[in-house]
Write a protein that holds these residues in place. Structure first.
Motif, short mmCIF file in Angstrom:
data_model
loop_
_atom_site.label_atom_id
_atom_site.label_comp_id
_atom_site.label_asym_id
_atom_site.label_seq_id
_atom_site.Cartn_x
_atom_site.Cartn_y
_atom_site.Cartn_z
N HIS A 1 5.21 -0.60 -1.81
CA HIS A 1 5.94 -1.76 -1.29
C HIS A 1 7.36 -1.69 -1.86
N VAL A 2 8.35 -1.79 -0.99
CA VAL A 2 9.75 -1.83 -1.43
C VAL A 2 10.35 -3.14 -0.96
N ALA A 3 11.06 -3.82 -1.86
CA ALA A 3 11.72 -5.06 -1.45
C ALA A 3 13.19 -5.02 -1.83
N ILE A 4 14.02 -5.61 -0.96
CA ILE A 4 15.43 -5.79 -1.25
C ILE A 4 15.71 -7.29 -1.13
N THR A 5 16.35 -7.86 -2.13
CA THR A 5 16.67 -9.29 -2.02
C THR A 5 18.15 -9.49 -1.68
N ASP A 6 18.42 -10.61 -0.99
CA ASP A 6 19.80 -10.94 -0.63
C ASP A 6 20.45 -11.75 -1.76
N GLU A 7 21.61 -12.31 -1.48
CA GLU A 7 22.35 -13.01 -2.54
C GLU A 7 21.64 -14.29 -2.98
N ALA A 8 20.66 -14.77 -2.17
CA ALA A 8 19.93 -15.98 -2.55
C ALA A 8 18.57 -15.65 -3.16
N GLY A 9 18.29 -14.38 -3.36
CA GLY A 9 17.00 -14.00 -3.91
C GLY A 9 15.87 -14.04 -2.90
N ARG A 10 16.18 -13.92 -1.61
CA ARG A 10 15.15 -13.86 -0.56
C ARG A 10 15.03 -12.41 -0.09
N PHE A 11 13.86 -12.09 0.48
CA PHE A 11 13.68 -10.71 0.98
C PHE A 11 14.58 -10.48 2.18
N SER A 12 15.52 -9.54 2.07
CA SER A 12 16.28 -9.14 3.25
C SER A 12 15.63 -7.92 3.91
N ARG A 13 14.71 -7.27 3.18
CA ARG A 13 13.91 -6.19 3.75
C ARG A 13 12.66 -6.07 2.91
N TYR A 14 11.52 -5.90 3.58
CA TYR A 14 10.28 -5.65 2.87
C TYR A 14 9.58 -4.49 3.56
N LYS A 15 9.47 -3.40 2.86
CA LYS A 15 8.91 -2.18 3.48
C LYS A 15 7.54 -1.90 2.87
N ILE A 16 6.58 -1.65 3.73
CA ILE A 16 5.23 -1.32 3.27
C ILE A 16 4.87 0.07 3.78
N VAL A 17 4.41 0.92 2.88
CA VAL A 17 3.91 2.24 3.30
C VAL A 17 2.48 2.38 2.79
N ASP A 18 1.54 2.35 3.70
CA ASP A 18 0.15 2.59 3.34
C ASP A 18 -0.09 4.11 3.33
N ALA A 19 -1.09 4.53 2.54
CA ALA A 19 -1.42 5.96 2.49
C ALA A 19 -1.69 6.52 3.88
N SER A 20 -2.22 5.68 4.75
CA SER A 20 -2.56 6.14 6.10
C SER A 20 -1.33 6.59 6.87
N PHE A 21 -0.20 5.95 6.60
CA PHE A 21 1.05 6.32 7.28
C PHE A 21 1.38 7.78 7.00
N ARG A 22 1.04 8.25 5.81
CA ARG A 22 1.29 9.64 5.45
C ARG A 22 0.20 10.57 5.98
N ASN A 23 -1.05 10.09 5.94
CA ASN A 23 -2.17 11.02 6.07
C ASN A 23 -2.73 11.24 7.47
N TRP A 24 -2.39 10.35 8.43
CA TRP A 24 -2.88 10.60 9.80
C TRP A 24 -2.39 11.97 10.29
N SER A 25 -1.19 12.35 9.91
CA SER A 25 -0.67 13.67 10.33
C SER A 25 -1.52 14.79 9.74
N GLY A 26 -2.05 14.55 8.54
CA GLY A 26 -2.92 15.54 7.90
C GLY A 26 -4.20 15.74 8.69
N LEU A 27 -4.76 14.63 9.19
CA LEU A 27 -5.98 14.74 9.99
C LEU A 27 -5.70 15.54 11.26
N ALA A 28 -4.58 15.20 11.93
CA ALA A 28 -4.24 15.91 13.17
C ALA A 28 -4.11 17.41 12.90
#
Lengths: 521, 269
Positions: free
Chosen positions: A467-494
């Motif tokens: 999980h990666v988060a970036i906060t703005d000048e008010a301390g709110r999430f301006s971006r929240y990135k989620i990478v599950d292992a599956s995002f990497r590994n489906w290509s491995g199955l293929a």
């Protein structure tokens, strides 16, 4: 080390897993230097943890961020660039492990990675910016006529020839399983190519996180992938804790670690049972189906939910344990130990099982490396990568779980890997339960620091959860990135399916057992 | 072969005796059916308000409503909780300063109508009754279901799947999950029904021969769960299809799911 390598290293901002940094300290590189830094880092043996777009501070630009892992140094590194215009030069031809990240950037932000070899949407939703990388009409994501954006659309890689035939499976599958579409290019029974098209489970998690933390944030994290509730909820909470400088107690971290390893036990034993079922070996299939339930009940003994809902909470854990509960859990682990040994060791001594496991669905080490495979699937192909060992955070800074590896890269390797990990997890859980540190179960989490950046990685049972988060000048999430292992590994199955019999697909698929919802978000 | 027999002996017979015997024990921390005691609620009861401190804002306490992530708790017409929306996180109960709302270990939660999931003062879940006689005659001893996950997180799916293991042995009730909708008597749906699964769900439903039933399992399939209000999803199966049985939870305990299925077939009451 050559000067050039040193140069690329200094171009990045290094930091540790779960520690927030000043956003301004992340160097802004020009797009070419950004691409070169990634290529150089990967050549040096580092790997891409995340590559994603975000709103740039500069008008009419889109920011790209990369998080790299240096597993030898136990460090993460970040850099960013700003893209003006509607495209950037694709890095995929030089660095295959970013291929899906670039497709995701194209879909979410409408930027075209020029030269991407297979630029299709990932989850089939409308662009977040109103600018579409494929020139589609805004606001008409799934209507008839919008064929490209509809899930399963966009055309598939095809093999031509008289003896070639195509097999399409899904989205609705035969079992009680999530939806996804598989397109096989076959010659007789032989699979030459498999393309996996997902997106059916897309619920808009990342978009909903924007402007947060929201009250629903922890519930989104718990349902990113229901069988990975603990790992995702832990990463989410670590983001909040590091951004608010919250000091967790050793006790709460031990309880998180126990929960994470129970999650691993349940899923690994369930997978071994399902693998047995897929080769028609019913004793282990039946036994493991039940034993998995016993582990889920242990998690429920901790927090009332078999999937760990409510266990991981910002600032610590939702439930504590007293000595009576610890004793019960230790007894239940002993019973599990005995049952699991009897059930699972049958696999390795049964020739009809081993004949189906060995040499099936091989993912060679180099392919795993190139594709950025994580978790047990990577370790089964000989890659010694494990967040608990390489980027330790929480309790894993104090209690080490050495990464095991297997060299074979086949179904057997991925099955045996799970068995090795079951042993390590049992040992860890026992140690932690027997030496539970004192302390409160939860400490309050305050407001988030403004203009900050944090990456929180955990080794979920499938592999790396980021999980990666970036906060703005008010301390709110301006971006929240989620990478599950599956995002990497489906290509491995293929990849592993190439040259296999199509009838071995269920077995290969189960040996990876990837998440659809964790990918689709 | 001897090793297999030895392992088989060690594992023993593990199928639960329920419903002939007592149901298996649920975890002591299970968050099951909530009970509301409006007499204790500082927002709706003047006496309770007077008895508590200023923290309850002198009769304007909204702690439970504010704590709920999905809008399941309401104070209109007295304190109530919509179990269809409930994630069973119990943040409402934790926030309540007077203990007016508590979660019990009661696992029975399934209802036939959406409105029956509303819990209030003196009002528990109206538990599901059996199918109407004609359908019960058709499905009572043999119910084949096609499962469709439409944005589910795989927790509901997993605890539906677990009913097929030797511990629960769903097959002994004549209930079976089948691979083809053509072979099914109905659908069991999980997930909030994403836009991207809408067409596939509609096609699957259309492929089930009449008469057919629909079962919604979990908060997502009933009302959208955490994804309620998302443009990417439809707030549950009810938006597309007529639902015959609602089984609340996030996810429901397997015993809750089994209880719901057996109620529908008139096997328990």
């Amino acid at each position: 080390m050559s000067p050039a390598l040193n140069e690329s290293r200094t171009a990045l901002r290094t930091f540790t897993n779960g520690w927030s940094i000043d956003h301004a300290s992340i160097p802004v590189l020009d797009p070419e230097a950004f691409a070169q830094a990634i290529v150089d880092a990967v050549a040096e043996g580092r790997r891409v943890v995340a590559l994603f777009g975000a709103e740039a501070r500069q008008q009419d630009a889109t920011a790209l961020y990369v998080v790299l892992a240096d597993d030898d140094e136990n460090l993460l590194a970040a850099a960013r660039t700003e893209i003006t215009g509607n495209s950037f030069a694709s890095l995929t031809p030089r660095c295959p492990q970013v291929h899906l990240f670039e497709r995701e950037i194209a879909e979410q932000y409408g930027l075209v990675p020029e030269g991407h070899p297979w630029l299709k949407p990932v989850r089939h939703h409308a662009s977040w910016t109103g600018r579409d990388a494929w020139g589609r009409e805004a606001g008409e994501p799934n209507l008839p006529g919008g064929e490209l954006i509809a899930p399963g659309g966009g055309g598939f890689y095809r093999l031509e020839g008289e003896e070639v035939h195509e097999v399409a499976v899904g989205p609705v599958h035969a079992g009680i399983i999530e939806p996804g579409h598989f397109r096989f290019q076959c010659q007789g029974e032989l699979v030459h190519h498999l393309e996996i098209a997902l997106g059916y489970q897309h619920r808009g998690v990342e978009r909903a996180m924007l402007g947060g933390p929201h009250a629903k944030g922890i519930h989104y994290a718990e349902t990113v992938a229901g069988d990975t509730t603990i790992a995702h909820a832990t990463s989410y909470c670590q983001v909040l804790e590091s951004l608010s400088r919250c000091q967790k107690t050793a006790r709460s971290q031990a309880l998180r670690g126990i929960s994470l390893e129970l999650e691993r036990l349940a899923n690994h034993v369930g997978d071994l049972g399902a693998l047995a079922g897929d080769v028609g070996f019913l004793p282990t299939a039946s036994f493991c189906g039940r034993i998995r339930g016993d582990v889920l009940n242990m998690t429920a003994r901790l927090c009332g939910s078999r999937f760990g809902r409510g266990m991981i909470r910002p600032g610590g854990v939702g439930f504590d344990v007293d000595t009576a509960r610890i004793d019960t859990l230790l007894r239940e682990i002993d019973a599990f130990d005995k049952d699991a040994h009897a059930a699972i060791n049958l696999l390795w001594s049964t020739p009809s099982v081993m004949a189906r496991f060995e040499g099936t669905g091989t993912l060679p080490r180099q392919a795993a490396l190139d594709l950025g495979i994580v978790g047990p699937a990577a370790r089964a192909s000989g890659l010694e990568r494990d967040v608990r060992q390489d980027q330790p955070c929480g309790v894993f800074r104090f209690a080490h779980i050495p990464a095991s590896t297997v060299e074979s890269g086949d179904v057997f390797g991925r099955a045996y890997m799970r068995w090795l990990e079951i042993h390590q997890s049992m040992r860890f859980i026992r140690e932690q339960l027997r030496a539970m540190p004192a302390g409160a179960r939860q400490t309050p989490v305050g407001a988030l620091a403004p203009d900050s950046f944090v990456a929180a990685l955990n080794e979920g049972w499938r592999g790396e959860v980021c999980h990666v988060a970036i906060t703005d000048e008010a301390g709110r999430f301006s971006r929240y990135k989620i990478v599950d292992a599956s995002f990497r590994n489906w290509s491995g199955l293929a990849y592993a399916l190439r040259g296999q019999q199509i009838s071995d697909f269920p077995l290969c698929n189960k040996s990876f057992n990837l998440s659809y919802c964790g990918f689709d978000l | 072969m001897l090793k297999i027999l030895k392992a088989r002996l060690q594992q023993g017979h593990r199928t639960i005796r329920y419903p002939d015997g007592p149901p298996p024990a649920v975890p002591d921390r299970l968050r099951g059916a909530p009970v509301i005691d409006a007499g204790k609620c500082a927002a709706t009861s003047a006496a309770a308000s007077a008895a508590t401190s200023a923290a309850t804002l002198e009769g304007n306490c909204r702690a439970c409503v504010d704590a709920c992530p999905t809008g399941a708790v309401s104070l209109e017409n007295g304190l109530s909780l919509d179990l269809g929306r409930c994630l069973f996180c119990a943040q409402c109960a934790g926030a309540c300063p007077t203990g007016a709302l508590v979660f019990t270990q009661e696992h029975r939660l399934a209802a036939r109508r959406r409105g029956d999931l509303l819990v209030g003062q003196g009002r528990a879940v109206r538990l599901a009754g059996a199918l109407e006689p004609r359908l019960l005659g058709l499905f009572g001893r043999s119910l084949k279901l096609r499962q469709v996950s439409a944005g589910g997180c795989n927790a509901c799916e997993a605890d539906v799947n677990v009913l097929g293991t030797v511990g629960w042995d769903l097959g002994r009730f004549g209930i079976q999950f089948v691979a083809a909708p053509r072979h099914a008597d109905g659908l069991l749906i999980t997930g909030p029904v994403t836009q991207n699964m809408r067409l596939a769900l509609e096609k699957t439903y259309a492929a089930v021969p009449e008469p057919k039933i629909v079962i919604a399992v979990g908060a997502c399939a009933i009302a959208g769960g955490p994804y309620i209000g998302h443009a990417e999803a439809l707030d549950g199966a009810g938006a597309l299809l007529p639902v015959d049985l609602f089984i609340p939870g996030c996810p429901p305990h397997p015993l809750t799911i089994l209880d719901g299925l057996l109620r529908l077939l008139g096997r328990v009451s």
